[in-house]
Enzyme design. Structure first.
Site, PDB file in Angstrom:
ATOM      1  N   ALA A  70       0.815  -1.228   0.000  1.00 38.73           N
ATOM      2  CA  ALA A  70       0.000   0.000   0.000  1.00 38.73           C
ATOM      3  C   ALA A  70       0.841   1.268   0.000  1.00 38.73           C
ATOM      4  O   ALA A  70       0.281   2.373   0.000  1.00 38.73           O
ATOM      5  CB  ALA A  70      -0.919  -0.006   1.216  1.00 38.73           C
ATOM      6  N   TYR A 208       6.369 -14.489 -14.130  1.00 34.86           N
ATOM      7  CA  TYR A 208       5.377 -13.509 -13.643  1.00 34.86           C
ATOM      8  C   TYR A 208       3.991 -13.967 -14.104  1.00 34.86           C
ATOM      9  O   TYR A 208       3.032 -13.986 -13.332  1.00 34.86           O
ATOM     10  CB  TYR A 208       5.696 -12.122 -14.203  1.00 34.86           C
ATOM     11  CG  TYR A 208       4.691 -11.057 -13.840  1.00 34.86           C
ATOM     12  CD1 TYR A 208       3.648 -10.728 -14.714  1.00 34.86           C
ATOM     13  CD2 TYR A 208       4.761 -10.382 -12.630  1.00 34.86           C
ATOM     14  CE1 TYR A 208       2.719  -9.762 -14.398  1.00 34.86           C
ATOM     15  CE2 TYR A 208       3.837  -9.401 -12.292  1.00 34.86           C
ATOM     16  CZ  TYR A 208       2.812  -9.092 -13.183  1.00 34.86           C
ATOM     17  OH  TYR A 208       1.882  -8.126 -12.859  1.00 34.86           O
ATOM     18  N   THR A 245       2.620   2.724 -13.066  1.00 33.38           N
ATOM     19  CA  THR A 245       3.222   2.661 -11.725  1.00 33.38           C
ATOM     20  C   THR A 245       4.697   2.286 -11.865  1.00 33.38           C
ATOM     21  O   THR A 245       5.188   2.009 -12.946  1.00 33.38           O
ATOM     22  CB  THR A 245       2.555   1.570 -10.854  1.00 33.38           C
ATOM     23  OG1 THR A 245       2.951   0.288 -11.371  1.00 33.38           O
ATOM     24  CG2 THR A 245       1.058   1.685 -10.848  1.00 33.38           C
TER      25      THR A 245
HETATM   26  N1  LIG Z   1       1.371  -1.721 -12.934  1.00 39.38           N
HETATM   27  C1  LIG Z   1       0.866  -2.625 -13.781  1.00 39.38           C
HETATM   28  O1  LIG Z   1       0.991  -2.528 -15.024  1.00 39.38           O
HETATM   29  C2  LIG Z   1       0.117  -3.799 -13.239  1.00 39.38           C
HETATM   30  C3  LIG Z   1      -0.806  -4.445 -14.063  1.00 39.38           C
HETATM   31  C4  LIG Z   1      -1.505  -5.539 -13.576  1.00 39.38           C
HETATM   32  C5  LIG Z   1      -1.299  -5.976 -12.275  1.00 39.38           C
HETATM   33  N2  LIG Z   1      -0.389  -5.324 -11.496  1.00 39.38           N
HETATM   34  C6  LIG Z   1      -0.190  -5.830 -10.132  1.00 39.38           C
HETATM   35  O2  LIG Z   1      -0.593  -4.823  -9.198  1.00 39.38           O
HETATM   36  C7  LIG Z   1       0.092  -5.009  -7.941  1.00 39.38           C
HETATM   37  C8  LIG Z   1       0.683  -3.693  -7.480  1.00 39.38           C
HETATM   38  O3  LIG Z   1       1.651  -3.313  -8.422  1.00 39.38           O
HETATM   39  P1  LIG Z   1       2.011  -1.777  -8.748  1.00 39.38           P
HETATM   40  O4  LIG Z   1       1.929  -1.620 -10.209  1.00 39.38           O
HETATM   41  O5  LIG Z   1       1.228  -0.893  -7.866  1.00 39.38           O
HETATM   42  O6  LIG Z   1       3.550  -1.790  -8.341  1.00 39.38           O
HETATM   43  P2  LIG Z   1       4.412  -0.824  -7.406  1.00 39.38           P
HETATM   44  O7  LIG Z   1       5.816  -1.314  -7.547  1.00 39.38           O
HETATM   45  O8  LIG Z   1       4.073   0.577  -7.704  1.00 39.38           O
HETATM   46  O9  LIG Z   1       3.868  -1.151  -5.914  1.00 39.38           O
HETATM   47  C9  LIG Z   1       4.088  -2.405  -5.345  1.00 39.38           C
HETATM   48  C10 LIG Z   1       4.211  -2.222  -3.837  1.00 39.38           C
HETATM   49  O10 LIG Z   1       4.385  -3.504  -3.251  1.00 39.38           O
HETATM   50  C11 LIG Z   1       5.421  -3.420  -2.288  1.00 39.38           C
HETATM   51  N3  LIG Z   1       6.052  -4.731  -2.077  1.00 39.38           N
HETATM   52  C12 LIG Z   1       6.893  -5.372  -2.916  1.00 39.38           C
HETATM   53  N4  LIG Z   1       7.320  -6.517  -2.353  1.00 39.38           N
HETATM   54  C13 LIG Z   1       6.731  -6.596  -1.128  1.00 39.38           C
HETATM   55  C14 LIG Z   1       6.791  -7.529  -0.064  1.00 39.38           C
HETATM   56  N5  LIG Z   1       7.566  -8.624  -0.134  1.00 39.38           N
HETATM   57  N6  LIG Z   1       6.041  -7.295   1.042  1.00 39.38           N
HETATM   58  C15 LIG Z   1       5.284  -6.184   1.134  1.00 39.38           C
HETATM   59  N7  LIG Z   1       5.201  -5.240   0.173  1.00 39.38           N
HETATM   60  C16 LIG Z   1       5.918  -5.464  -0.949  1.00 39.38           C
HETATM   61  C17 LIG Z   1       6.394  -2.391  -2.834  1.00 39.38           C
HETATM   62  O11 LIG Z   1       7.225  -1.860  -1.805  1.00 39.38           O
HETATM   63  C18 LIG Z   1       5.440  -1.373  -3.437  1.00 39.38           C
HETATM   64  O12 LIG Z   1       5.081  -0.379  -2.514  1.00 39.38           O
HETATM   65  C19 LIG Z   1       1.138  -6.105  -8.216  1.00 39.38           C
HETATM   66  O13 LIG Z   1       0.653  -7.344  -7.743  1.00 39.38           O
HETATM   67  C20 LIG Z   1       1.235  -6.141  -9.747  1.00 39.38           C
HETATM   68  O14 LIG Z   1       1.634  -7.395 -10.239  1.00 39.38           O
HETATM   69  C21 LIG Z   1       0.322  -4.248 -11.918  1.00 39.38           C
HETATM   70  C1  LIG Z   2       6.493  -6.968 -19.421  1.00 43.91           C
HETATM   71  C2  LIG Z   2       5.334  -6.187 -18.849  1.00 43.91           C
HETATM   72  C3  LIG Z   2       4.742  -6.819 -17.637  1.00 43.91           C
HETATM   73  C4  LIG Z   2       3.526  -6.048 -17.152  1.00 43.91           C
HETATM   74  C5  LIG Z   2       2.809  -6.832 -16.117  1.00 43.91           C
HETATM   75  C6  LIG Z   2       1.484  -6.218 -15.705  1.00 43.91           C
HETATM   76  O1  LIG Z   2       0.783  -7.158 -14.925  1.00 43.91           O
HETATM   77  C7  LIG Z   2       0.658  -5.789 -16.876  1.00 43.91           C
HETATM   78  C8  LIG Z   2       0.004  -6.660 -17.665  1.00 43.91           C
HETATM   79  C9  LIG Z   2      -0.784  -6.047 -18.765  1.00 43.91           C
HETATM   80  C10 LIG Z   2      -1.396  -6.645 -19.744  1.00 43.91           C
HETATM   81  C11 LIG Z   2      -1.301  -8.029 -20.066  1.00 43.91           C
HETATM   82  C12 LIG Z   2      -2.057  -8.452 -21.141  1.00 43.91           C
HETATM   83  C13 LIG Z   2      -2.016  -9.835 -21.605  1.00 43.91           C
HETATM   84  C14 LIG Z   2      -2.786 -10.067 -22.709  1.00 43.91           C
HETATM   85  C15 LIG Z   2      -2.794 -11.357 -23.427  1.00 43.91           C
HETATM   86  O2  LIG Z   2      -2.213 -12.376 -22.676  1.00 43.91           O
HETATM   87  C16 LIG Z   2      -4.238 -11.774 -23.751  1.00 43.91           C
HETATM   88  O3  LIG Z   2      -4.174 -13.024 -24.330  1.00 43.91           O
HETATM   89  C17 LIG Z   2      -5.103 -11.842 -22.505  1.00 43.91           C
HETATM   90  C18 LIG Z   2      -6.528 -12.322 -22.878  1.00 43.91           C
HETATM   91  C19 LIG Z   2      -7.399 -12.438 -21.656  1.00 43.91           C
HETATM   92  C20 LIG Z   2      -8.835 -12.777 -22.023  1.00 43.91           C
HETATM   93  O4  LIG Z   2      -9.287 -12.297 -23.074  1.00 43.91           O
HETATM   94  O5  LIG Z   2      -9.475 -13.514 -21.252  1.00 43.91           O
END
Ligand SMILES: NC(=O)c1ccc[n+]([C@@H]2O[C@H](COP(=O)([O-])OP(=O)(O)OC[C@H]3O[C@@H](n4cnc5c(N)ncnc54)[C@H](O)[C@@H]3O)[C@@H](O)[C@H]2O)c1
Ligand SMILES: CCCCC[C@H](O)/C=C/C=C\C=C\C=C\[C@@H](O)[C@@H](O)CCCC(=O)O
Length: 329
Positions: A70, A208, A245
């Site tokens: 958070a 991931y 982010t």
């Molecule tokens: N940003 C994107 O494109 C995106 C897309 C889809 C999903 N997500 C997911 O959203 C979630 C949040 O990501 P974000 O984009 O806000 O990233 P971010 O890096 O801005 O924030 C992540 C936060 O998690 C904390 N964190 C990391 N490891 C930790 C640990 N071991 N214990 C406690 N806290 C920890 C970090 O200190 C940071 O404050 C993640 O699970 C990420 O996979 C992000």
């Molecule tokens: C290297 C970048 C990592 C970013 C990780 C973060 O979680 C962002 C992810 C953003 C988008 C991912 C999209 C994936 C799309 C395709 O896999 C597509 O096939 C998904 C289709 C899902 C569906 O239609 O049910």
């Protein structure tokens, strides 16, 4: 011979470049779309759409939430939207400085008794157990848990699995322990943050992708178990596409030899298709998952075009997965 080549700075520079180009492109097309609709029409479309498919709404006023990760990014936006709706929030994060700064900012905005930062590593059983205990001591109850903390690091993939998957499992089971009715809890709702990478694949980040698929599968299975056992706890999954982010710029990607540019091009193509969301847009979707009391085992995916519930097969359902439900927000 498949081998991993750590691409380090060159790769992240390329990706940052892709991000900038994409963002500029997305900004221009999003600006164009926004200009096409009047502010009222734009506001009406988004609010009505979000409300139009919501079931009976759970009130968040007076409730207590735990949000992991958070201190910044999506977790900070989730905490803020919960505070705006009258919820007290425990901010759990491993980053002490960022966590303390976020706590101070949110206390300024919502009052000194509204939120509490607890330094906590979601990989630690002891730290997570203590953080949940301190939350209950401070606020007296627990109604909402958002397991959001996550990283992208294909080099130290063991750590990534520990944070992204094991950390979500740990937070979910602690939430159930304190919320389920058979333990004297009031019931509640758990939102696990996966990604659209948990529904499809991103070849540049295969592990991931696996962690996020794990979060989706675990959450849906446990939601069915919770319903069968009468825990009174709903468990849902949020699957955003790209969001502006730090996680995107901080990732270290390891990839197989010889496919460097093609993997980057795939990511750039995905960014063009899905766009780049703002954290507050995703926070609005979190509210819907929290407040719609008809949602248990729901998977809400979203990109800059809107949000859609996916119909992944429920436990015991042998029909093939129909990925999209009819409703688009
Ligand atoms: N940003 C994107 O494109 C995106 C897309 C889809 C999903 N997500 C997911 O959203 C979630 C949040 O990501 P974000 O984009 O806000 O990233 P971010 O890096 O801005 O924030 C992540 C936060 O998690 C904390 N964190 C990391 N490891 C930790 C640990 N071991 N214990 C406690 N806290 C920890 C970090 O200190 C940071 O404050 C993640 O699970 C990420 O996979 C992000
Ligand atoms: C290297 C970048 C990592 C970013 C990780 C973060 O979680 C962002 C992810 C953003 C988008 C991912 C999209 C994936 C799309 C395709 O896999 C597509 O096939 C998904 C289709 C899902 C569906 O239609 O049910």
């Amino acid at each position: 011979m498949w081998g991993a080549v750590v691409c380090g700075d060159r790769l992240s520079l390329l990706l940052r470049g892709a991000l900038v180009v994409t963002r500029l492109r997305m900004c221009s097309s999003r600006v164009y779309r926004a200009l096409k609709r009047s502010p009222r029409q734009q506001e009406t479309a988004s609010v009505a759409a979000l409300r139009s498919i919501r079931g009976p709404a759970m009130s968040l006023s007076g409730k207590v939430a735990v949000v992991t990760g958070a201190a910044q990014g999506l977790g900070k936006a989730f905490a803020r939207v919960l505070l705006k709706n009258g919820t007290k929030v425990a901010l759990l994060d491993v980053d002490e400085d960022a966590g303390a700064a976020t706590e101070a900012a949110l206390r300024d905005e919502f009052g000194s008794d509204a939120t509490l930062f607890l330094r906590c590593d979601v990989c630690s059983d002891e730290e997570m157990k203590n953080a949940f205990q301190k939350t209950l001591q401070q606020f007296g109850r627990l109604d909402v848990v958002c397991n959001n903390a996550g990283i992208i690091n294909e080099t130290n993939w063991q750590k990534m699995v520990d944070v992204n998957l094991n950390g979500v499992v740990r937070g979910t089971y602690l939430a159930l322990q304190h919320m389920k009715k058979e333990n004297g809890g009031q019931g509640g709702v758990i939102i696990n943050v996966a990604s659209m990478a948990g529904l499809g694949t991103i070849p540049a980040v295969p592990i991931y992708t696996a962690t996020k698929h794990g979060v989706v599968g675990f959450s849906k299975a446990l939601a069915a178990a919770s319903s069968a056992a009468g825990y009174g706890v709903r468990i849902n999954v949020l699957c955003p596409a790209f969001v502006q982010t730090a996680i995107l710029s901080s990732m270290q990607m390891e990839e197989t030899t010889g496919q460097f540019h093609s993997l980057i091009n795939m990511v750039e193509k995905l960014m063009n298709v899905h766009g780049i969301l703002e954290v507050d847009e995703v926070a609005e979707a979190l509210l819907q998952l929290l407040q719609d009391e008809t949602k248990n085992g729901a998977v809400l995916m979203m990109n800059t075009k809107g949000a859609t519930y996916t119909n992944l097969p429920a436990a015991g359902d042998s029909r093939p997965a129909a990925t999209h439900s009819s409703v688009v927000i």
